[in-house]
Write an enzyme that holds these catalytic residues in place. Structure first.
Site, PDB file in Angstrom:
ATOM      1  N   GLU A 155       9.218 -14.937  31.490  1.00 16.37           N
ATOM      2  CA  GLU A 155       9.835 -13.922  30.628  1.00 16.37           C
ATOM      3  C   GLU A 155      10.660 -12.881  31.397  1.00 16.37           C
ATOM      4  O   GLU A 155      10.443 -11.685  31.268  1.00 16.37           O
ATOM      5  CB  GLU A 155       8.751 -13.245  29.775  1.00 16.37           C
ATOM      6  CG  GLU A 155       8.013 -14.234  28.889  1.00 16.37           C
ATOM      7  CD  GLU A 155       6.837 -13.629  28.134  1.00 16.37           C
ATOM      8  OE1 GLU A 155       6.628 -12.404  28.240  1.00 16.37           O
ATOM      9  OE2 GLU A 155       6.138 -14.382  27.433  1.00 16.37           O
ATOM     10  N   GLU A 260       2.975 -22.869  24.733  1.00 15.81           N
ATOM     11  CA  GLU A 260       2.462 -21.785  23.892  1.00 15.81           C
ATOM     12  C   GLU A 260       2.740 -22.006  22.401  1.00 15.81           C
ATOM     13  O   GLU A 260       3.124 -21.089  21.682  1.00 15.81           O
ATOM     14  CB  GLU A 260       3.028 -20.443  24.368  1.00 15.81           C
ATOM     15  CG  GLU A 260       2.854 -20.244  25.867  1.00 15.81           C
ATOM     16  CD  GLU A 260       3.213 -18.853  26.364  1.00 15.81           C
ATOM     17  OE1 GLU A 260       3.196 -17.897  25.565  1.00 15.81           O
ATOM     18  OE2 GLU A 260       3.497 -18.721  27.571  1.00 15.81           O
TER      19      GLU A 260
END
Length: 370
Positions: A155, A260
């Site tokens: 991220e 995820e």
């Protein structure tokens, strides 16, 4: 005797959760891609017999939900805590699973001391990269040859494709990402290395990620795949948007890992797409409508969403190496607390009793039926 009793209980629980002739999720997609699951410390413990029965039946890849993030595995400069990591890796070896490490470098769940000298002053670029490299060498090195793939950096991009202004970036610029991948490949040349992020279906964000991944590749820096976090809702993003991401990543020369994966069935406040943990709202009935149980209509919507998602993944199985669910069952999903705290969510194929949701299972299975 006690061990045998636990084993019998676990097998009985498994039989209630899975019909005798029912294929595990991993078996449905055995010719397509790995089916993975993210696990917490309770679920990797040797005494977690019910969880083990579920994991061994349905998954052939494992990811750590939080246990290998910096704050937990390396809480102080000279202190490492490998209890979770050791139990996690042992479980992966017992299952013969493709085991993932998550994540080496992230802007969250990292202690402030990482960026500071002993006197509390901000580190310079060289010192920070040296500290990061030492962390990677210690953690990766411990599990070399056992953990097969690593989310090296997590991220690091904004929604517009620019670099996130994290402490890492403020001190070291984009070079911290390059240095992390270089060091990871040096420590374990056989491990697959991934960049992982949410909302990669968004064109602007994806462009920034892919431009930089190609830049690294052109410089000879090893990177195998882009992890597309699958934090979806029942309403979005569209299948076309997800597919565009898969195609562009593949065309850029990288594998696709669907990481995820979960499907949020609850309404969300505005500006809460993706998985930015800094966004959080107080609970209210408006955002927690299924507190007493999901409605039949909600169940149908969830099953249909999973069906269309897995049909897309099966369509592009030549580009996708792994699909990993973010959590083992509903009761332990992070979506019970994001983006609204204290909700009752139903985002995974297994309910709060660890039983397989038959309608979701049937929807997923349709992906391989021709």
């Amino acid at each position: 005797m006690i061990k045998n009793t636990f084993l019998l209980i676990a097998m009985a629980m498994l039989l209630t959760a899975q019909k005798p002739n029912e294929q595990g999720l991993k078996d449905i997609f055995e010719d397509s891609f790995y089916i993975g699951v993210a696990l917490n410390s309770r679920q990797v413990a040797p005494e977690a017999t019910q969880e083990y029965a579920l994991i061994s039946s349905h998954f052939n890849s494992l990811s750590p939900e939080n246990g290998l993030k910096w704050a937990l595995v390396h809480p102080q400069l000279e202190t490492y805590n490998f209890q979770f990591g050791d139990e996690y890796v042992a479980l992966g070896e017992k299952l013969g699973a493709f085991t993932i490490g998550h994540c080496l470098v992230w802007h969250q769940q990292v202690p402030n001391w990482v960026f500071e000298s002993e006197t509390g002053e901000k580190l310079d670029k060289e010192a920070l990269i040296n500290r990061m490299e030492a962390h990677i060498e210690t953690v990766m090195g411990r599990y070399k040859g056992k953990i097969k793939g690593w989310d090296v950096v997590n991220e690091a991009f904004n929604e517009d494709g620019s670099f996130r202004q994290s402490k890492w970036f403020e001190i070291a610029g984009k070079d911290f990402i390059k240095a992390a991948f270089k060091k990871a490949h040096e420590v374990d040349p056989e491990a697959e290395l991934y960049y992982n992020d949410y909302n990669v279906w968004r064109a602007s964000k994806r462009k920034g990620i892919l431009d930089f991944a190609k830049e690294m590749k052109a410089e000879g820096i090893h990177i195998d795949a882009i992890g597309m976090q699958g934090h979806y809702t029942v309403n979005g993003p569209t299948i076309e948007e997800i597919e565009k991401g898969i195609l562009e990543i593949s065309e850029a020369g990288f594998q696709v890992a669907i990481t995820e994966l979960d499907v949020d069935v609850l309404p969300r406040p505005r500006n809460s797409e993706g998985a930015d943990l800094t966004i959080n709202y107080a609970n209210s009935p408006e955002f927690n409508p299924y507190k007493e149980g999901i409605t039949p209509e909600g169940k149908v919507q969830l099953a249909k969403r999973y069906e269309e998602i897995f049909k897309l993944f099966e369509k592009h199985k030549d580009k996708i190496s792994r699909v990993t669910f973010w959590g083992l069952y509903d009761g332990k999903s992070w979506l019970n607390n994001f983006p609204v705290r204290g909700r009752t969510n139903y985002p995974l194929p297994f309910d709060r009793d660890m039983k397989l949701k038959e309608d979701v299972y049937n929807g997923i299975k349709k992906a391989v039926e021709h």
